[in-house]
Scaffold this motif. Structure first.
Motif, PDB file in Angstrom:
ATOM      1  N   VAL A   2       0.861  -1.183   0.000  1.00  0.00           N
ATOM      2  CA  VAL A   2       0.000   0.000   0.000  1.00  0.00           C
ATOM      3  C   VAL A   2       0.894   1.228   0.000  1.00  0.00           C
ATOM      4  CG1 VAL A   2      -1.770   1.298   1.237  1.00  0.00           C
ATOM      5  CG2 VAL A   2      -1.797  -1.207   1.281  1.00  0.00           C
ATOM      6  N   THR A  28      -9.464   1.870   0.797  1.00  0.00           N
ATOM      7  CA  THR A  28      -9.322   2.012   2.256  1.00  0.00           C
ATOM      8  C   THR A  28     -10.304   1.124   3.014  1.00  0.00           C
ATOM      9  OG1 THR A  28     -10.704   3.989   2.071  1.00  0.00           O
ATOM     10  CG2 THR A  28      -8.320   4.320   2.224  1.00  0.00           C
ATOM     11  N   SER A  30     -10.565  -1.856   2.564  1.00  0.00           N
ATOM     12  CA  SER A  30      -9.849  -3.124   2.715  1.00  0.00           C
ATOM     13  C   SER A  30      -8.693  -3.021   3.698  1.00  0.00           C
ATOM     14  CB  SER A  30      -9.320  -3.594   1.365  1.00  0.00           C
ATOM     15  OG  SER A  30      -8.244  -2.777   0.912  1.00  0.00           O
ATOM     16  N   ILE A  31      -8.455  -1.833   4.210  1.00  0.00           N
ATOM     17  CA  ILE A  31      -7.345  -1.603   5.154  1.00  0.00           C
ATOM     18  C   ILE A  31      -7.919  -1.558   6.556  1.00  0.00           C
ATOM     19  CG2 ILE A  31      -5.500  -0.040   5.824  1.00  0.00           C
ATOM     20  CD1 ILE A  31      -5.488   1.003   2.928  1.00  0.00           C
ATOM     21  N   ASN A  32      -7.487  -2.461   7.406  1.00  0.00           N
ATOM     22  CA  ASN A  32      -8.080  -2.564   8.739  1.00  0.00           C
ATOM     23  C   ASN A  32      -7.798  -1.364   9.641  1.00  0.00           C
ATOM     24  OD1 ASN A  32      -9.402  -5.024   8.423  1.00  0.00           O
ATOM     25  ND2 ASN A  32      -7.561  -6.190   8.885  1.00  0.00           N
ATOM     26  N   ASN A  55     -11.489  -0.044  10.912  1.00  0.00           N
ATOM     27  CA  ASN A  55     -12.670  -0.325  10.113  1.00  0.00           C
ATOM     28  C   ASN A  55     -13.884  -0.730  10.944  1.00  0.00           C
ATOM     29  OD1 ASN A  55     -11.715   0.430   7.675  1.00  0.00           O
ATOM     30  ND2 ASN A  55     -11.440  -1.621   6.854  1.00  0.00           N
ATOM     31  N   ASP A 100      -2.275  -0.429   7.945  1.00  0.00           N
ATOM     32  CA  ASP A 100      -1.961  -1.839   8.186  1.00  0.00           C
ATOM     33  C   ASP A 100      -3.166  -2.686   7.810  1.00  0.00           C
ATOM     34  OD1 ASP A 100       0.350  -3.211  10.317  1.00  0.00           O
ATOM     35  OD2 ASP A 100      -1.330  -4.388   9.577  1.00  0.00           O
ATOM     36  N   ARG A 101      -2.914  -3.791   7.128  1.00  0.00           N
ATOM     37  CA  ARG A 101      -3.997  -4.666   6.676  1.00  0.00           C
ATOM     38  C   ARG A 101      -4.202  -5.876   7.569  1.00  0.00           C
ATOM     39  NH1 ARG A 101      -3.042  -4.692   0.112  1.00  0.00           N
ATOM     40  NH2 ARG A 101      -4.999  -3.650  -0.409  1.00  0.00           N
ATOM     41  N   THR A 102      -3.290  -6.115   8.489  1.00  0.00           N
ATOM     42  CA  THR A 102      -3.399  -7.329   9.293  1.00  0.00           C
ATOM     43  C   THR A 102      -4.574  -7.233  10.259  1.00  0.00           C
ATOM     44  OG1 THR A 102      -1.873  -6.481  10.949  1.00  0.00           O
ATOM     45  CG2 THR A 102      -0.936  -7.740   9.129  1.00  0.00           C
ATOM     46  N   SER A 103      -5.162  -8.386  10.548  1.00  0.00           N
ATOM     47  CA  SER A 103      -6.339  -8.403  11.414  1.00  0.00           C
ATOM     48  C   SER A 103      -5.987  -8.025  12.842  1.00  0.00           C
ATOM     49  CB  SER A 103      -6.986  -9.787  11.384  1.00  0.00           C
ATOM     50  OG  SER A 103      -6.046 -10.768  11.791  1.00  0.00           O
ATOM     51  N   TYR A 113       2.383   0.201  12.413  1.00  0.00           N
ATOM     52  CA  TYR A 113       1.705  -0.163  11.175  1.00  0.00           C
ATOM     53  C   TYR A 113       2.724  -0.431  10.062  1.00  0.00           C
ATOM     54  CZ  TYR A 113      -2.733   1.498  13.191  1.00  0.00           C
ATOM     55  OH  TYR A 113      -3.848   1.684  13.969  1.00  0.00           O
TER      56      TYR A 113
END
Length: 125
Positions: A2, A28, A30-32, A55, A100-103, A113
């Motif tokens: 990203v 965005t 899709s970005i946690n 999110n 950051d995309r991680t859960s 991040y």
């Protein structure tokens, strides 16, 4: 991957307002986690978390930002904003956007991040 590009910084007098923005290369929604941190050479380039927005709708602010700064996100424009009011000289810094995309990103702060932008300078005199 990203990519994040900030803009909207500037020079203002104490009591003024600015609205930096950060455009993401990915949707965005899709970005946690997304947020802002700042960095100042005067403090040995120490980084300070400013705001985080997730999110699930939750938002966190540093004590220094509460009541003056508001972080918002526009998923239609893939853009994160930081509305800053009643600015003080101590707010002078380079402001960076991070994502950051991680859960599990909700369990650590914006300084951790994965992705970061180059920053936009805010100067308050």
């Amino acid at each position: 991957q990203v990519q994040l590009v900030e803009s909207g910084g500037g020079a203002v007098q104490a009591g003024g307002s600015l609205r930096p923005s950060c455009v993401a290369s990915a949707p965005t929604y899709s970005i946690n986690c997304m947020g802002w941190f700042r960095q100042t050479p005067e403090k040995g380039r120490e980084r300070e978390a400013v705001a985080e927005i997730r999110n699930d709708g939750s938002v966190w602010y540093a004590d220094s930002a509460k009541g003056r700064f508001t972080a918002t996100k526009n998923d239609a424009l893939n853009t994160l904003y930081l509305d800053m009011r009643n600015l003080k000289p101590e707010d002078t810094a380079m402001y960076h956007c991070a994502a950051d995309r991680t859960s599990g990103c909700a369990f650590y702060d914006v300084l951790g991040y994965t992705y970061r932008g180059q920053g936009t300078q805010v100067t308050v005199s």
